[in-house]
Motif scaffolding. Structure first.
Motif, PDB file in Angstrom:
ATOM      1  N   GLN A  35      -5.265 -30.677  24.331  1.00 54.88           N
ATOM      2  CA  GLN A  35      -4.061 -30.329  23.570  1.00 54.88           C
ATOM      3  C   GLN A  35      -3.488 -29.018  24.096  1.00 54.88           C
ATOM      4  OE1 GLN A  35      -2.357 -31.846  20.654  1.00 54.88           O
ATOM      5  NE2 GLN A  35      -0.962 -30.375  21.587  1.00 54.88           N
ATOM      6  N   ALA A  36      -2.220 -29.042  24.482  1.00 54.47           N
ATOM      7  CA  ALA A  36      -1.569 -27.828  24.969  1.00 54.47           C
ATOM      8  C   ALA A  36      -1.285 -26.870  23.824  1.00 54.47           C
ATOM      9  CB  ALA A  36      -0.270 -28.176  25.689  1.00 54.47           C
ATOM     10  N   LEU A  37      -1.293 -25.580  24.140  1.00 56.36           N
ATOM     11  CA  LEU A  37      -0.979 -24.528  23.180  1.00 56.36           C
ATOM     12  C   LEU A  37       0.352 -23.871  23.545  1.00 56.36           C
ATOM     13  CD1 LEU A  37      -4.489 -22.838  22.927  1.00 56.36           C
ATOM     14  CD2 LEU A  37      -3.336 -24.068  21.083  1.00 56.36           C
ATOM     15  N   ARG A  38       0.996 -23.289  22.557  1.00 61.84           N
ATOM     16  CA  ARG A  38       2.168 -22.445  22.796  1.00 61.84           C
ATOM     17  C   ARG A  38       1.685 -20.996  22.742  1.00 61.84           C
ATOM     18  NH1 ARG A  38       6.659 -24.507  18.566  1.00 61.84           N
ATOM     19  NH2 ARG A  38       8.077 -23.393  19.969  1.00 61.84           N
ATOM     20  N   ILE A  39       1.919 -20.252  23.809  1.00 59.34           N
ATOM     21  CA  ILE A  39       1.395 -18.894  23.859  1.00 59.34           C
ATOM     22  C   ILE A  39       2.504 -17.916  24.229  1.00 59.34           C
ATOM     23  CG2 ILE A  39      -0.912 -19.696  24.488  1.00 59.34           C
ATOM     24  CD1 ILE A  39      -0.317 -18.791  27.378  1.00 59.34           C
ATOM     25  N   THR A  40       2.303 -16.674  23.839  1.00 66.79           N
ATOM     26  CA  THR A  40       3.188 -15.589  24.275  1.00 66.79           C
ATOM     27  C   THR A  40       2.506 -14.712  25.319  1.00 66.79           C
ATOM     28  OG1 THR A  40       2.443 -14.176  22.449  1.00 66.79           O
ATOM     29  CG2 THR A  40       4.392 -15.546  22.058  1.00 66.79           C
ATOM     30  N   GLY A  41       1.256 -15.017  25.601  1.00 65.98           N
ATOM     31  CA  GLY A  41       0.480 -14.283  26.589  1.00 65.98           C
ATOM     32  C   GLY A  41      -0.991 -14.610  26.406  1.00 65.98           C
ATOM     33  N   GLU A  42      -1.791 -14.283  27.399  1.00 66.90           N
ATOM     34  CA  GLU A  42      -3.243 -14.512  27.283  1.00 66.90           C
ATOM     35  C   GLU A  42      -3.970 -13.554  28.211  1.00 66.90           C
ATOM     36  OE1 GLU A  42      -5.345 -15.946  29.781  1.00 66.90           O
ATOM     37  OE2 GLU A  42      -3.722 -16.138  31.229  1.00 66.90           O
ATOM     38  N   SER A  43      -5.259 -13.345  27.922  1.00 63.63           N
ATOM     39  CA  SER A  43      -6.066 -12.432  28.738  1.00 63.63           C
ATOM     40  C   SER A  43      -7.441 -13.013  29.029  1.00 63.63           C
ATOM     41  CB  SER A  43      -6.198 -11.068  28.034  1.00 63.63           C
ATOM     42  OG  SER A  43      -6.791 -11.219  26.745  1.00 63.63           O
ATOM     43  N   GLN A  69     -25.645 -11.063  34.416  1.00 59.85           N
ATOM     44  CA  GLN A  69     -24.989 -11.965  33.462  1.00 59.85           C
ATOM     45  C   GLN A  69     -23.592 -12.310  33.958  1.00 59.85           C
ATOM     46  OE1 GLN A  69     -24.832 -10.226  29.559  1.00 59.85           O
ATOM     47  NE2 GLN A  69     -27.048 -10.003  29.376  1.00 59.85           N
ATOM     48  N   GLU A  70     -23.175 -13.526  33.639  1.00 62.47           N
ATOM     49  CA  GLU A  70     -21.795 -13.940  33.814  1.00 62.47           C
ATOM     50  C   GLU A  70     -21.244 -14.327  32.447  1.00 62.47           C
ATOM     51  OE1 GLU A  70     -21.273 -16.969  36.702  1.00 62.47           O
ATOM     52  OE2 GLU A  70     -22.449 -15.950  38.240  1.00 62.47           O
ATOM     53  N   SER A  71     -20.041 -13.865  32.176  1.00 67.89           N
ATOM     54  CA  SER A  71     -19.428 -14.177  30.881  1.00 67.89           C
ATOM     55  C   SER A  71     -17.930 -14.309  31.071  1.00 67.89           C
ATOM     56  CB  SER A  71     -19.745 -13.084  29.858  1.00 67.89           C
ATOM     57  OG  SER A  71     -19.195 -11.837  30.286  1.00 67.89           O
ATOM     58  N   ALA A  72     -17.269 -14.714  30.034  1.00 68.61           N
ATOM     59  CA  ALA A  72     -15.817 -14.844  30.072  1.00 68.61           C
ATOM     60  C   ALA A  72     -15.293 -14.726  28.652  1.00 68.61           C
ATOM     61  CB  ALA A  72     -15.397 -16.174  30.697  1.00 68.61           C
ATOM     62  N   GLY A  73     -14.005 -14.505  28.555  1.00 72.27           N
ATOM     63  CA  GLY A  73     -13.374 -14.429  27.235  1.00 72.27           C
ATOM     64  C   GLY A  73     -12.069 -13.675  27.301  1.00 72.27           C
ATOM     65  N   GLY A  74     -11.492 -13.463  26.137  1.00 74.19           N
ATOM     66  CA  GLY A  74     -10.232 -12.739  26.058  1.00 74.19           C
ATOM     67  C   GLY A  74      -9.402 -13.216  24.894  1.00 74.19           C
ATOM     68  N   GLY A  75      -8.124 -12.903  24.952  1.00 73.06           N
ATOM     69  CA  GLY A  75      -7.234 -13.190  23.846  1.00 73.06           C
ATOM     70  C   GLY A  75      -6.214 -14.262  24.189  1.00 73.06           C
ATOM     71  N   ILE A  76      -5.757 -14.951  23.151  1.00 67.77           N
ATOM     72  CA  ILE A  76      -4.677 -15.931  23.245  1.00 67.77           C
ATOM     73  C   ILE A  76      -3.607 -15.471  22.263  1.00 67.77           C
ATOM     74  CG2 ILE A  76      -4.004 -18.341  22.941  1.00 67.77           C
ATOM     75  CD1 ILE A  76      -7.007 -19.048  23.361  1.00 67.77           C
ATOM     76  N   ASN A  77      -2.498 -14.982  22.775  1.00 66.15           N
ATOM     77  CA  ASN A  77      -1.445 -14.420  21.928  1.00 66.15           C
ATOM     78  C   ASN A  77      -0.454 -15.500  21.517  1.00 66.15           C
ATOM     79  OD1 ASN A  77      -2.668 -11.918  22.435  1.00 66.15           O
ATOM     80  ND2 ASN A  77      -1.344 -11.527  24.194  1.00 66.15           N
ATOM     81  N   LEU A  78       0.083 -15.379  20.316  1.00 65.90           N
ATOM     82  CA  LEU A  78       0.890 -16.462  19.762  1.00 65.90           C
ATOM     83  C   LEU A  78       1.992 -15.964  18.853  1.00 65.90           C
ATOM     84  CD1 LEU A  78       0.103 -17.170  16.439  1.00 65.90           C
ATOM     85  CD2 LEU A  78      -2.110 -17.248  17.577  1.00 65.90           C
ATOM     86  N   ALA A  79       3.003 -16.824  18.722  1.00 68.19           N
ATOM     87  CA  ALA A  79       3.946 -16.765  17.617  1.00 68.19           C
ATOM     88  C   ALA A  79       3.684 -18.014  16.784  1.00 68.19           C
ATOM     89  CB  ALA A  79       5.387 -16.737  18.115  1.00 68.19           C
ATOM     90  N   SER A 231      -3.040 -13.407  17.372  1.00 70.54           N
ATOM     91  CA  SER A 231      -3.852 -13.778  18.526  1.00 70.54           C
ATOM     92  C   SER A 231      -5.158 -14.397  18.058  1.00 70.54           C
ATOM     93  CB  SER A 231      -4.149 -12.560  19.402  1.00 70.54           C
ATOM     94  OG  SER A 231      -4.981 -11.640  18.720  1.00 70.54           O
ATOM     95  N   PHE A 232      -5.759 -15.171  18.956  1.00 73.47           N
ATOM     96  CA  PHE A 232      -7.130 -15.642  18.797  1.00 73.47           C
ATOM     97  C   PHE A 232      -7.976 -14.965  19.869  1.00 73.47           C
ATOM     98  CE2 PHE A 232      -4.715 -19.116  16.931  1.00 73.47           C
ATOM     99  CZ  PHE A 232      -5.439 -19.385  15.781  1.00 73.47           C
ATOM    100  N   GLN A 233      -9.204 -14.621  19.515  1.00 70.64           N
ATOM    101  CA  GLN A 233     -10.153 -14.057  20.460  1.00 70.64           C
ATOM    102  C   GLN A 233     -11.216 -15.103  20.785  1.00 70.64           C
ATOM    103  OE1 GLN A 233      -9.869 -10.989  21.973  1.00 70.64           O
ATOM    104  NE2 GLN A 233      -7.878 -10.994  20.923  1.00 70.64           N
ATOM    105  N   ALA A 234     -11.523 -15.254  22.069  1.00 72.39           N
ATOM    106  CA  ALA A 234     -12.503 -16.244  22.503  1.00 72.39           C
ATOM    107  C   ALA A 234     -13.640 -15.575  23.271  1.00 72.39           C
ATOM    108  CB  ALA A 234     -11.842 -17.304  23.384  1.00 72.39           C
TER     109      ALA A 234
END
Length: 400
Positions: A35-43, A69-79, A231-234
């Motif tokens: 499912q596609a998301l609508r975003i205003t930015g992401e990190s 260690q290897e890791s990943a994550g960041g933010g998903i910005n939204l309206a 935003s959502f944090q992952a």
């Protein structure tokens, strides 16, 4: 004429598509259409944690480094838009949305009743799917300019034909035929451990995959002069490059509804089911999963498991100051329900509801000459203490 080639210095952000699938096994790509998301930015990005031995040598140089260690994550910005982020809200709150209500009148069998502020039906089990505590939307009523339409919370259920409402006052009315409609769906925080498989498409260059993603936080803020944004944090197990689309089939398009205007489409605030008698300048919600982390073991730099943490939620609200009623409530640390409604241009709405809110730390500020005095409250989220005993709920309330 056709577009020129070779003119881009880099992939443009307009060619970035963020999508997701709901995992059934943690860290494993699900066999589903993303499912596609609508975003205003992401990190979203990957990161390696490196280490090295503290060797003492004659040549005075550091020892060779290695990956811990290897890791990943960041933010998903939204309206905020209707239906776009429901799955991510479910992930951070650890529960599924209730089955959407699709209750329609049949031969004029639904009525609003002033005595007791009720909704009744002449059909057995008409309201069996409605849950006490749920906000519902009433549609299709016409008396007094449609005054019985709108939003109400179910506070009691005498039977599957008789429920008591709060949050609005109804009058006697029985819409004809199939006109009356009841809509709604509810999400309450619970103990599920949900994860998502996130995917970032970078134009024609390929994909970055983020398996085992825990949605560890969410925020939403709206106010005068600003749309409802957040935003959502992952926290993700890894970042993996792929030349292949992870979706089973084409990625599903994101919903296309309008964004939520916090001025023209703000539906107000309820405190303990009563409309708040104060003008609101802004309000925000901040959800977290406290302690959510990846776990690592010897033999691989990639996480071998995860902890989903404890759900918590706080927020704030800024109001025009007129009297000391709310200030007194805050000083007394009185617990109750705090809910606000936001809608898109079509009328589709969400009610965000603290189930055990305590207003704290009122800041009454005279900002400058000739200005209205405002007061900001911190909203502390707590378990409700009733039979539900949960902290936060989101109610999805479509227009049809």
């Amino acid at each position: 004429m056709p577009s020129v080639t070779g003119g881009q210095a880099a992939v443009e952000t307009s060619d970035v598509l963020l999508s997701f699938g709901e995992e059934t096994a943690w860290g494993t790509k699900p066999n589903t259409a993303f499912q596609a998301l609508r975003i205003t930015g992401e990190s979203l990005t990957g990161q390696k944690q490196r280490g090295r031995a503290s060797e003492i040598t004659k040549v005075k140089q550091r020892a060779k480094g290695f990956t811990n260690q290897e890791s990943a994550g960041g933010g998903i910005n939204l309206a905020l838009s209707f239906g776009t982020f429901d799955s991510l809200f479910a992930a951070v709150m650890g529960n599924d949305w209730s089955t959407p209500l699709a209750i329609n009148g049949a031969s004029a069998d639904i009525s609003t009743v002033a005595a007791g502020n009720k909704l009744t039906s002449t059909t057995a089990n008409k309201f069996s799917a409605i849950v006490v505590g749920q906000w519902i939307r009433l549609l299709g009523f016409t008396a007094n300019g449609g005054a019985n339409n709108g939003f109400a919370r179910v506070i009691a259920k005498t039977s599957n034909q008789d429920i008591t409402l709060a949050g609005k006052t109804v009058t006697d009315e029985t819409p004809t035929g199939t006109n009356a409609k009841i809509r709604g769906s509810m999400l309450v925080n619970d103990n599920q451990t949900q994860s998502r498989f996130l995917q970032k498409q970078l134009g024609t260059a390929g994909f970055l995959h983020y398996p085992g993603s825990i949605i560890s936080g969410a925020s939403l803020t709206g106010g005068v002069g600003n749309a409802f944004t957040g935003s959502f944090q992952a926290i993700c197990q890894d970042e993996v490059r792929s030349a292949v689309n992870g979706s089973t089939g084409a990625v599903l398009d994101a919903p296309t509804g309008g964004f939520h205007d916090p001025v023209g489409n703000f539906g107000g605030v309820w405190l303990d089911d009563a409309p708040l008698q104060a003008n609101v300048q802004s309000t925000s919600v901040n959800m977290t999963r406290e302690g959510a982390e990846m776990d690592y073991a010897m033999g691989s730099p990639k996480a071998v498991g995860a902890r989903w943490g404890m759900f918590g939620v706080d927020g704030d609200a800024t109001l025009f100051f007129k009297d000391f009623d709310l200030w007194t409530r805050a000083k007394a640390e009185t617990q109750g329900r705090f809910a606000f409604l936001t809608r898109d241009d079509a009328g589709n709405g969400y009610i965000f509801e603290h189930l055990g809110a305590i207003l704290l730390n009122p800041q009454v500020v005279a900002g400058g000459p000739g200005q209205a005095v405002a007061v900001q409250y911190t909203i502390e989220g707590n378990p409700s203490g009733d039979a539900v005993n949960r902290t936060f709920a989101i109610h999805r309330l479509p227009i049809a």
